[in-house]
Design an enzyme around this catalytic site. Structure first.
Site, PDB file in Angstrom:
ATOM      1  N   GLU A   1       0.841  -1.205   0.000  1.00 54.18           N
ATOM      2  CA  GLU A   1       0.000   0.000   0.000  1.00 54.18           C
ATOM      3  C   GLU A   1       0.874   1.252   0.000  1.00 54.18           C
ATOM      4  O   GLU A   1       2.089   1.187   0.175  1.00 54.18           O
ATOM      5  CB  GLU A   1      -0.905   0.042   1.239  1.00 54.18           C
ATOM      6  CG  GLU A   1      -2.364  -0.291   0.973  1.00 54.18           C
ATOM      7  CD  GLU A   1      -3.119   0.773   0.190  1.00 54.18           C
ATOM      8  OE1 GLU A   1      -2.498   1.769  -0.266  1.00 54.18           O
ATOM      9  OE2 GLU A   1      -4.330   0.614   0.023  1.00 54.18           O
TER      10      GLU A   1
ATOM     11  N   ASN B   1     -10.220   4.639   1.349  1.00 53.60           N
ATOM     12  CA  ASN B   1      -9.332   4.513   0.203  1.00 53.60           C
ATOM     13  C   ASN B   1      -9.545   5.673  -0.773  1.00 53.60           C
ATOM     14  O   ASN B   1     -10.368   6.559  -0.536  1.00 53.60           O
ATOM     15  CB  ASN B   1      -9.569   3.178  -0.516  1.00 53.60           C
ATOM     16  CG  ASN B   1      -8.660   2.074  -0.021  1.00 53.60           C
ATOM     17  OD1 ASN B   1      -7.441   2.270   0.085  1.00 53.60           O
ATOM     18  ND2 ASN B   1      -9.224   0.920   0.286  1.00 53.60           N
TER      19      ASN B   1
ATOM     20  N   ASP C   1     -10.052   0.934  -4.663  1.00 55.61           N
ATOM     21  CA  ASP C   1      -8.988   0.935  -3.665  1.00 55.61           C
ATOM     22  C   ASP C   1      -8.240   2.267  -3.778  1.00 55.61           C
ATOM     23  O   ASP C   1      -8.870   3.318  -3.880  1.00 55.61           O
ATOM     24  CB  ASP C   1      -8.083  -0.281  -3.830  1.00 55.61           C
ATOM     25  CG  ASP C   1      -7.454  -0.714  -2.517  1.00 55.61           C
ATOM     26  OD1 ASP C   1      -6.612   0.045  -1.991  1.00 55.61           O
ATOM     27  OD2 ASP C   1      -7.779  -1.799  -2.008  1.00 55.61           O
TER      28      ASP C   1
END
Length: 283
Positions: free
Chosen positions: A12, A140, A190
């Site tokens: 991430e 997100n 995302d």
């Protein structure tokens, strides 16, 4: 194409540091900050979950951790708390975050077990941490079009990406509106980044791709990625023409990993477009 073959459980937060010309990203579940520069791969492990960063100076990053936003000196490895973050919620952790054009830093939190509505989205700006949105499950898609007048964010489980107008200091000044509704397609938004032309590049969890949408939310194209669980894109390189995409291998069974063995790697897609320079966090 693989940018870095190290397999993250939950990759991430990719960040291209424009002064160092160095790529950073996180493996959330393994509490690591990873990097790739001219000297090769590096990594740092922390005593808590870390998930997102912004750059403050050549050597100092702002990093979001479980208990605080902290300053991390890349050369000395010294850590200094900038402000506390949900210290009263030990079951929570940080997730997606990004610096905004005004020098603030947005960060989302969520439950480690993804309990519904346990998280929130905050903004740090010049010494103040303010909660912007509550009842978030998986925050997100925090990103900012050129000009600094809008922000985007998502609660992944809703299938929606939101858009909200900002005042001159970068604080939301209206109710969020739906920018993308991916419910009909069954797609989960995302992480996201917006290029210099205002196009959103959105990682879609479970779809093995990054998709591009124009400033009005119209679908433009999708780029396949050799991992089903794409998590977040970022533009990198001296000309900001390389799209770096992190991915995850969490919750994938043996058969899924056999089919997609590169799950968790960090990918690069060259020559799509030019990105925006990552904004500096002003503390």
């Amino acid at each position: 194409m693989i940018f870095d073959p190290r397999l993250c459980e939950l990759g991430e937060g990719p960040l291209w540091h424009p002064i160092r010309e160095q790529m950073f990203w996180f493996d959330i579940n393994n509490q690591k900050l990873l990097s790739q520069d001219r000297d090769g791969p590096r990594e740092w492990r922390f005593p808590e979950i870390v998930s997102a960063a912004g750059w403050i100076s050549e050597d100092v990053l702002l990093i979001a951790g479980e208990r605080d936003l902290f300053l991390f000196d890349l050369e000395t490895e010294e850590v200094e708390t900038l402000c506390l973050l949900e210290q009263d919620k030990p079951k929570n952790r940080p997730n997606d975050g990004r610096a905004d054009p005004q020098g603030g830093f947005w960060i989302g939190t969520m439950a480690k077990d993804e309990a519904v509505g346990a998280g929130a989205i905050y903004r740090y700006y010049r010494g103040e941490l303010r909660k912007l949105y509550s009842d978030i499950t998986v925050p997100n898609a925090i990103c900012f079009p050129p000009g600094g007048t809008f922000a985007h964010f998502s609660d992944t489980v809703t299938h929606k990406v939101m858009k909200v107008t900002l005042d001159a200091d970068g604080w939301p000044n209206a109710a969020p509106e739906v920018f993308l509704d991916l419910t009909a397609e069954g797609l989960y938004p995302d992480g996201a980044v917006i290029d210099a032309a205002g196009v959103m590049w959105l990682a879609q969890w479970g779809a093995s791709r990054v998709a591009a949408y124009d400033a009005n939310g119209a679908f433009l194209r999708s780029i396949p990625v050799d991992a089903p669980q794409t998590t977040c894109p970022a533009f990198a390189g001296p000309q900001l023409t390389a799209l770096i995409v992190t991915s995850a291998r969490k919750n994938l069974d043996a058969e899924a990993l056999r089919i997609a063995p590169n799950s968790g790697a960090t990918f690069v897609i060259e020559g799509l477009t030019q990105g925006q320079r990552e904004h500096q966090v002003i503390i």
